[in-house]
Design a protein around this motif. Sequence first.
Motif, PDB file in Angstrom:
ATOM      1  N   ALA A  46      -0.379  12.607   8.002  1.00 30.70           N
ATOM      2  CA  ALA A  46       0.088  11.232   7.847  1.00 30.70           C
ATOM      3  C   ALA A  46       0.814  11.038   6.527  1.00 30.70           C
ATOM      4  O   ALA A  46       1.869  10.390   6.467  1.00 30.70           O
ATOM      5  N   LEU A  47       0.267  11.586   5.445  1.00 29.49           N
ATOM      6  CA  LEU A  47       0.915  11.455   4.137  1.00 29.49           C
ATOM      7  C   LEU A  47       2.290  12.105   4.133  1.00 29.49           C
ATOM      8  O   LEU A  47       3.251  11.554   3.584  1.00 29.49           O
ATOM      9  N   ARG A  48       2.390  13.278   4.719  1.00 31.19           N
ATOM     10  CA  ARG A  48       3.674  13.970   4.732  1.00 31.19           C
ATOM     11  C   ARG A  48       4.706  13.246   5.585  1.00 31.19           C
ATOM     12  O   ARG A  48       5.912  13.330   5.326  1.00 31.19           O
ATOM     13  N   ALA A  49       4.234  12.517   6.608  1.00 25.24           N
ATOM     14  CA  ALA A  49       5.156  11.820   7.507  1.00 25.24           C
ATOM     15  C   ALA A  49       5.695  10.527   6.920  1.00 25.24           C
ATOM     16  O   ALA A  49       6.744  10.040   7.354  1.00 25.24           O
ATOM     17  N   LEU A  50       4.977   9.965   5.948  1.00 28.21           N
ATOM     18  CA  LEU A  50       5.436   8.706   5.361  1.00 28.21           C
ATOM     19  C   LEU A  50       6.609   8.960   4.423  1.00 28.21           C
ATOM     20  O   LEU A  50       6.565   9.869   3.593  1.00 28.21           O
ATOM     21  N   GLY A  94       3.880   1.230  13.343  1.00 28.33           N
ATOM     22  CA  GLY A  94       3.441   2.208  12.356  1.00 28.33           C
ATOM     23  C   GLY A  94       4.530   2.506  11.342  1.00 28.33           C
ATOM     24  O   GLY A  94       5.721   2.530  11.673  1.00 28.33           O
ATOM     25  N   ALA A  95       4.117   2.713  10.086  1.00 30.52           N
ATOM     26  CA  ALA A  95       5.074   2.991   9.018  1.00 30.52           C
ATOM     27  C   ALA A  95       5.858   4.257   9.326  1.00 30.52           C
ATOM     28  O   ALA A  95       5.296   5.282   9.708  1.00 30.52           O
ATOM     29  N   VAL A 152       0.504   5.019  -1.739  1.00 32.49           N
ATOM     30  CA  VAL A 152       0.859   6.310  -1.163  1.00 32.49           C
ATOM     31  C   VAL A 152       1.851   7.070  -2.034  1.00 32.49           C
ATOM     32  O   VAL A 152       1.665   8.261  -2.308  1.00 32.49           O
ATOM     33  N   VAL A 153       2.906   6.389  -2.474  1.00 33.99           N
ATOM     34  CA  VAL A 153       3.932   7.085  -3.263  1.00 33.99           C
ATOM     35  C   VAL A 153       3.370   7.619  -4.584  1.00 33.99           C
ATOM     36  O   VAL A 153       3.569   8.801  -4.916  1.00 33.99           O
ATOM     37  N   PRO A 154       2.636   6.823  -5.392  1.00 37.14           N
ATOM     38  CA  PRO A 154       2.038   7.389  -6.622  1.00 37.14           C
ATOM     39  C   PRO A 154       1.019   8.492  -6.337  1.00 37.14           C
ATOM     40  O   PRO A 154       0.925   9.456  -7.104  1.00 37.14           O
ATOM     41  N   PHE A 155       0.271   8.363  -5.250  1.00 32.56           N
ATOM     42  CA  PHE A 155      -0.711   9.403  -4.936  1.00 32.56           C
ATOM     43  C   PHE A 155      -0.018  10.709  -4.572  1.00 32.56           C
ATOM     44  O   PHE A 155      -0.447  11.791  -4.995  1.00 32.56           O
ATOM     45  N   ALA A 162       0.832  -1.205   0.000  1.00 27.09           N
ATOM     46  CA  ALA A 162       0.000   0.000   0.000  1.00 27.09           C
ATOM     47  C   ALA A 162       0.867   1.256   0.000  1.00 27.09           C
ATOM     48  O   ALA A 162       0.504   2.272  -0.608  1.00 27.09           O
ATOM     49  N   HIS A 163       2.010   1.187   0.663  1.00 26.63           N
ATOM     50  CA  HIS A 163       2.910   2.332   0.687  1.00 26.63           C
ATOM     51  C   HIS A 163       3.546   2.551  -0.683  1.00 26.63           C
ATOM     52  O   HIS A 163       3.510   3.659  -1.233  1.00 26.63           O
ATOM     53  N   ALA A 164       4.108   1.485  -1.258  1.00 29.83           N
ATOM     54  CA  ALA A 164       4.862   1.629  -2.503  1.00 29.83           C
ATOM     55  C   ALA A 164       3.959   1.855  -3.706  1.00 29.83           C
ATOM     56  O   ALA A 164       4.294   2.642  -4.601  1.00 29.83           O
TER      57      ALA A 164
END
Length: 285
Positions: free
Chosen positions: A107-111, A128-129, A78-81, A73-75
């Motif tokens: 949360a998005l900025r922290a990942l 947590g990621a 989140v990254v493409p979004f 979900a991260h790779a």
Amino acid sequence: MPFFIPFAVGGLVLTALGLGVKRVLEEGEPATPEEARVRAARERHREALAALKAARLRVRDGVTAWSELQSRAHAEGVVPFRALLERLERWEYAREDEVLEPDAREALRALPLDPPPRATLRPWPLLGAGAETPPALAPVLKWLDRGWLDEDAPPVVVDGASLFEAAAPWALTAPGTAQAARVLALDEAAGALAHATRFLGVLHAKLETRTTRVAGVYGRASAQLTYLDPTSFEEDGPEPRERLRRLAALMGEVAVLLRAPVLTPDGRLAPEPPESPGDEAAPRT
């Protein structure tokens, strides 16, 4: 010199207590009621150890399943979004603060955007990621992964139960001790093991709940992400902006859930993030 309790291979017999356990296994029928009570206490302790081993393996499997989904979900989400939002902001078609709630934006900025080193991934499923392992929790994470207890290493404490002391109580290596005291010590140790086992059961249930919840939200978010083309904003129509709004609501929840810990830094169970009203209203495409 340290000795080890190899839960990974099934119990105490191999190395943990040496000849003391060998003598116990070679004993015949108990000669007195007191000896029978000691033997029964040993059996209860052995069963508690076996239950703890099984619970740890279930948690390890749950961590693996959640970790794989978390990484995907991260790779792939989140990254493409994040890249999509950056393009839309550069082209002045949309702004981050217009489509994301504050907690989702944080949360998005922290990942992290770059793939983390493999060693860094170990605490992510439970903490947590993006999280790092607190020193106090490192022994527990290592034990959950490998199943070894070392007398000379930092103690592994699960919800207040010190596992080494409970797995290798002094009563097992003190045949000269009064039998009533041995029974009491064994039962207390078995109780501590059972307490840790119950905690691991709840932890496993939380991991399953988190995995199922994120799989549903991320599945809908990834479908929205596939159909949203940045060039569709050039005509300034309502459809791409509505899709972006729905996608942002879903991906924002994904980011919050990826960042949310299952365990607190002191090893307690963390509260589950509340359900998002936007998630319930989102179309399941």
